[in-house]
Write a protein that holds these residues in place. Sequence first.
Motif, PDB file in Angstrom:
ATOM      1  N   ASP A 235     -25.201  -6.423 -16.610  1.00 42.06           N
ATOM      2  CA  ASP A 235     -26.395  -7.110 -16.193  1.00 42.06           C
ATOM      3  C   ASP A 235     -27.200  -7.744 -17.480  1.00 42.06           C
ATOM      4  OD1 ASP A 235     -27.721  -4.918 -17.444  1.00 42.06           O
ATOM      5  OD2 ASP A 235     -28.266  -4.034 -15.414  1.00 42.06           O
ATOM      6  N   GLY A 236     -26.458  -7.653 -18.692  1.00 45.66           N
ATOM      7  CA  GLY A 236     -27.194  -8.234 -19.978  1.00 45.66           C
ATOM      8  C   GLY A 236     -28.473  -7.252 -20.465  1.00 45.66           C
ATOM      9  N   THR A 237     -28.482  -5.989 -20.040  1.00 43.18           N
ATOM     10  CA  THR A 237     -29.627  -5.017 -20.695  1.00 43.18           C
ATOM     11  C   THR A 237     -29.033  -4.401 -22.002  1.00 43.18           C
ATOM     12  OG1 THR A 237     -29.164  -3.525 -19.009  1.00 43.18           O
ATOM     13  CG2 THR A 237     -30.951  -5.080 -18.657  1.00 43.18           C
ATOM     14  N   TRP A 238     -27.782  -4.388 -22.092  1.00 40.23           N
ATOM     15  CA  TRP A 238     -27.130  -3.375 -22.956  1.00 40.23           C
ATOM     16  C   TRP A 238     -27.555  -3.550 -24.414  1.00 40.23           C
ATOM     17  CZ3 TRP A 238     -25.663   0.975 -24.517  1.00 40.23           C
ATOM     18  CH2 TRP A 238     -24.616   1.169 -25.767  1.00 40.23           C
ATOM     19  N   ALA A 239     -27.659  -5.048 -24.733  1.00 41.79           N
ATOM     20  CA  ALA A 239     -27.766  -5.567 -25.925  1.00 41.79           C
ATOM     21  C   ALA A 239     -29.343  -5.280 -26.462  1.00 41.79           C
ATOM     22  CB  ALA A 239     -27.369  -6.939 -25.974  1.00 41.79           C
ATOM     23  N   ARG A 240     -30.329  -5.080 -25.348  1.00 40.24           N
ATOM     24  CA  ARG A 240     -31.397  -4.719 -25.597  1.00 40.24           C
ATOM     25  C   ARG A 240     -31.857  -3.294 -26.053  1.00 40.24           C
ATOM     26  NH1 ARG A 240     -35.671  -8.573 -24.585  1.00 40.24           N
ATOM     27  NH2 ARG A 240     -34.924 -10.477 -23.963  1.00 40.24           N
ATOM     28  N   LEU A 241     -30.903  -2.524 -25.675  1.00 40.64           N
ATOM     29  CA  LEU A 241     -30.941  -0.861 -26.303  1.00 40.64           C
ATOM     30  C   LEU A 241     -30.516  -1.011 -27.748  1.00 40.64           C
ATOM     31  CD1 LEU A 241     -31.993   1.614 -25.244  1.00 40.64           C
ATOM     32  CD2 LEU A 241     -29.438   2.415 -24.892  1.00 40.64           C
ATOM     33  N   LYS A 242     -31.719  -0.676 -28.428  1.00 41.24           N
ATOM     34  CA  LYS A 242     -31.475  -0.802 -29.932  1.00 41.24           C
ATOM     35  C   LYS A 242     -31.898   0.347 -30.505  1.00 41.24           C
ATOM     36  CE  LYS A 242     -32.448  -5.802 -29.782  1.00 41.24           C
ATOM     37  NZ  LYS A 242     -33.306  -6.715 -30.570  1.00 41.24           N
ATOM     38  N   VAL A 243     -31.491   0.545 -31.723  1.00 41.72           N
ATOM     39  CA  VAL A 243     -31.933   1.800 -32.610  1.00 41.72           C
ATOM     40  C   VAL A 243     -32.717   1.085 -33.910  1.00 41.72           C
ATOM     41  CG1 VAL A 243     -31.172   3.260 -34.522  1.00 41.72           C
ATOM     42  CG2 VAL A 243     -30.140   3.205 -32.021  1.00 41.72           C
ATOM     43  N   CYS A 244     -34.101   1.904 -34.138  1.00 43.36           N
ATOM     44  CA  CYS A 244     -34.779   1.325 -35.097  1.00 43.36           C
ATOM     45  C   CYS A 244     -33.931   1.039 -36.445  1.00 43.36           C
ATOM     46  CB  CYS A 244     -36.012   2.171 -35.492  1.00 43.36           C
ATOM     47  SG  CYS A 244     -37.321   1.709 -36.541  1.00 43.36           S
TER      48      CYS A 244
END
Length: 201
Positions: free
Chosen positions: A135-144
Motif C-alpha cells: 500500500d506504499g506506506t513501508w517506505a515512510r517507516l524510517k529511522v532517524c
Amino acid sequence: MEQQEDRDPTPPGLRLVRDLINTLDVEAGADALAADGGLAAFAHDHGLTGLGLTKHDVPDVVRLREGLRAACLAHTGARVPEGTAAELAALLRRAPLTVTVDEEGAASLEPADVPPGAAALTARIAAAVAAAAGDGTWARLKVCEAHDCRWAYYDRSPAGRRRWCTMAVCGSRAKMRTYRARRSSGGRSPGDGRPPEGDGD
C-alpha cells in the motif's frame, strides 16, 4: 527521540515493526529485550499471545530488530550493509507467508504455519512489511539519521522526505553540526553568516 503524539500517524500494521525497532533506545542505551521477561512483555503488549517466545529467542529477535532498523534507515537514503541484508533475508526465509482470500474476495499475505518462537514473531513482522509495501506506506517507516538516536518513526510529511525523527531536536543538532563544520573549515554558508534554518520537515 520523537515523542508519541495523541493521534499516532503510523498505520496499525507498521506499529509492530516500529515498536520492535524502538525496543532499543540508542540515546539512553536501554534495551527492553535484554531485560528479564522483556521479549514476553513486548509480545503481550502487542497482543501476540501463543507465540511460545522464550529468552532463547532473544538473539534472533535482536538480529531481526537490527535488520529492520537498517532497512528503515535506508528509507532516508542510506544503504543496508550487505551482511545485514543477508542476515535479515535469512531470518525472513524461516517465516514464510501464505496468501489468504476473505469472503469478499480480498487477498492478503498471512503468516504460514511455523514453529513457535522467534520465527512466529518474524512471520507477523513479515506480513506487516508485505502489506505496507503493497500500500506504499513501508517506505515512510524510517529511522532517524542521527547516529545517537536511530529512533523509528513514521514520516507523515507530504513529500515523505524527513530524515530525522524530530526537526526540533535531531534535525536542528545535525544542521548546527554541519554549520559549525563549515565555519571551522573556512567555508561560509550563503546569507549573512547565521546558521541555516530548519527545512520544516
